[in-house]
Enzyme design. Sequence first.
Site, PDB file in Angstrom:
ATOM      1  N   SER A   1      40.562  -7.199  -8.864  1.00  0.00           N
ATOM      2  CA  SER A   1      39.665  -6.888  -9.983  1.00  0.00           C
ATOM      3  C   SER A   1      38.839  -5.629  -9.752  1.00  0.00           C
ATOM      4  O   SER A   1      37.673  -5.554 -10.133  1.00  0.00           O
ATOM      5  CB  SER A   1      38.765  -8.090 -10.305  1.00  0.00           C
ATOM      6  OG  SER A   1      39.560  -9.221 -10.638  1.00  0.00           O
TER       7      SER A   1
ATOM      8  N   HIS B   1      52.793  -8.915  -1.145  1.00  0.00           N
ATOM      9  CA  HIS B   1      51.773  -9.210  -2.157  1.00  0.00           C
ATOM     10  C   HIS B   1      51.616 -10.726  -2.266  1.00  0.00           C
ATOM     11  O   HIS B   1      52.593 -11.474  -2.156  1.00  0.00           O
ATOM     12  CB  HIS B   1      52.171  -8.611  -3.515  1.00  0.00           C
ATOM     13  CG  HIS B   1      51.043  -8.632  -4.491  1.00  0.00           C
ATOM     14  ND1 HIS B   1      50.686  -9.779  -5.176  1.00  0.00           N
ATOM     15  CD2 HIS B   1      50.168  -7.675  -4.870  1.00  0.00           C
ATOM     16  CE1 HIS B   1      49.631  -9.502  -5.930  1.00  0.00           C
ATOM     17  NE2 HIS B   1      49.301  -8.242  -5.769  1.00  0.00           N
TER      18      HIS B   1
ATOM     19  N   GLU C   1      51.306 -12.614  -4.699  1.00  0.00           N
ATOM     20  CA  GLU C   1      52.154 -13.242  -5.726  1.00  0.00           C
ATOM     21  C   GLU C   1      53.553 -13.491  -5.186  1.00  0.00           C
ATOM     22  O   GLU C   1      54.198 -14.487  -5.524  1.00  0.00           O
ATOM     23  CB  GLU C   1      52.169 -12.356  -6.986  1.00  0.00           C
ATOM     24  CG  GLU C   1      50.834 -12.439  -7.728  1.00  0.00           C
ATOM     25  CD  GLU C   1      50.455 -11.191  -8.513  1.00  0.00           C
ATOM     26  OE1 GLU C   1      51.316 -10.343  -8.775  1.00  0.00           O
ATOM     27  OE2 GLU C   1      49.257 -11.083  -8.852  1.00  0.00           O
TER      28      GLU C   1
ATOM     29  N   GLY D   1      43.141 -10.666 -10.524  1.00  0.00           N
ATOM     30  CA  GLY D   1      43.338 -10.999 -11.930  1.00  0.00           C
ATOM     31  C   GLY D   1      42.333 -12.012 -12.458  1.00  0.00           C
ATOM     32  O   GLY D   1      42.516 -12.578 -13.530  1.00  0.00           O
TER      33      GLY D   1
ATOM     34  N   LYS E   1      52.701  -4.356 -11.683  1.00  0.00           N
ATOM     35  CA  LYS E   1      53.271  -5.719 -11.744  1.00  0.00           C
ATOM     36  C   LYS E   1      54.382  -5.763 -12.795  1.00  0.00           C
ATOM     37  O   LYS E   1      55.066  -4.752 -12.992  1.00  0.00           O
ATOM     38  CB  LYS E   1      52.168  -6.756 -11.971  1.00  0.00           C
ATOM     39  CG  LYS E   1      51.050  -6.622 -10.916  1.00  0.00           C
ATOM     40  CD  LYS E   1      50.116  -7.794 -10.851  1.00  0.00           C
ATOM     41  CE  LYS E   1      49.057  -7.551  -9.769  1.00  0.00           C
ATOM     42  NZ  LYS E   1      48.129  -8.673  -9.613  1.00  0.00           N
TER      43      LYS E   1
ATOM     44  N   ASN F   1      49.289  -1.016  -9.104  1.00  0.00           N
ATOM     45  CA  ASN F   1      50.394  -1.975  -9.076  1.00  0.00           C
ATOM     46  C   ASN F   1      50.567  -2.485 -10.506  1.00  0.00           C
ATOM     47  O   ASN F   1      49.781  -3.311 -10.970  1.00  0.00           O
ATOM     48  CB  ASN F   1      50.048  -3.121  -8.117  1.00  0.00           C
ATOM     49  CG  ASN F   1      51.088  -4.230  -8.137  1.00  0.00           C
ATOM     50  OD1 ASN F   1      52.134  -4.100  -8.764  1.00  0.00           O
ATOM     51  ND2 ASN F   1      50.793  -5.326  -7.447  1.00  0.00           N
TER      52      ASN F   1
ATOM     53  N   GLU G   1      43.614  -8.002  -0.142  1.00  0.00           N
ATOM     54  CA  GLU G   1      43.529  -8.522  -1.501  1.00  0.00           C
ATOM     55  C   GLU G   1      43.172 -10.004  -1.466  1.00  0.00           C
ATOM     56  O   GLU G   1      44.054 -10.858  -1.332  1.00  0.00           O
ATOM     57  CB  GLU G   1      44.878  -8.349  -2.208  1.00  0.00           C
ATOM     58  CG  GLU G   1      45.318  -6.909  -2.347  1.00  0.00           C
ATOM     59  CD  GLU G   1      46.182  -6.696  -3.589  1.00  0.00           C
ATOM     60  OE1 GLU G   1      45.852  -5.787  -4.342  1.00  0.00           O
ATOM     61  OE2 GLU G   1      47.138  -7.450  -3.810  1.00  0.00           O
TER      62      GLU G   1
END
Length: 252
Positions: free
Chosen positions: A212, A95, A97, A173, A11, A9, A167
């Site tokens: 990660s 996701h 985010e 991250g 991003k 991904n 996730e």
Amino acid sequence: MREFLVAGNWKMNGSTAASEALISGIVAGVPAGSGFRLLVCPPFPYLASVASQVSGSAVALGAQNVSEHEFGAFTGETAPSMLRDVGCDYVIVGHSERRAIYGETSEQVAAKFMAAQAAGITPILCVGETLEEREAGTTNKVIDEQLDAVLDTAGAAVFAAAVIAYEPVWAIGTGLTATPEQAQEVHQHIRARLATGNADLAQKVQILYGGSMKGENAAGLLSMRDIDGGLIGGASLKASDFLAIAEAAAQS
Ligand code: 13P
């Protein structure tokens, strides 16, 4: 036997030149062997050019988001049919985010999931808890709510053409990774939840880990029974880092 899926991904990173360099490095370095598939999910503006670069290679193409609508007056949105048109086989939906920053609800994510499938695209449904939710002991409850938005409206059968990505938000991250055991526990829970709707199917669904993941921890995570690959952010932005994870999948 489930195949591994190693998905990048990207991003909101890159440029025309950077995405071309990245994908050509990945295509050139796909490990030998079988039992795994590679996938990249670039930003929308680079989908078409990456599509031509992956054409004929062992790397599949996906997008990072999609509209739940088919077409029409939805300024700034991208229809599932458009993704299909430019060569996407997969799309990430839900996701964290998008849920946290853009307020996407589980119902909206379920609508995106169904819209993608209707256009012949495999949705990758992301689920995961925040640190507060984990510390409050509500991880499974949060995951269930996110899964049930799809299961309750569409039934378990739709997971025949879908991927799930676990996730944990606290691992995205941050450099913190769920231990293989922590991840396995949740993956097992997800599979068991699907099995209540369709036991055979639950054994076939790919459940990816994201948060990660990198070359150094990939083999440990991929050795777990219910972990079928990764959805990788940071380590998907450098061909050698991404290929190290692909190599771990090829060896597993
Ligand atoms: P990182 O690998 O950068 O933690 O990101 C994971 C992720 O969000 C993939 O979708």
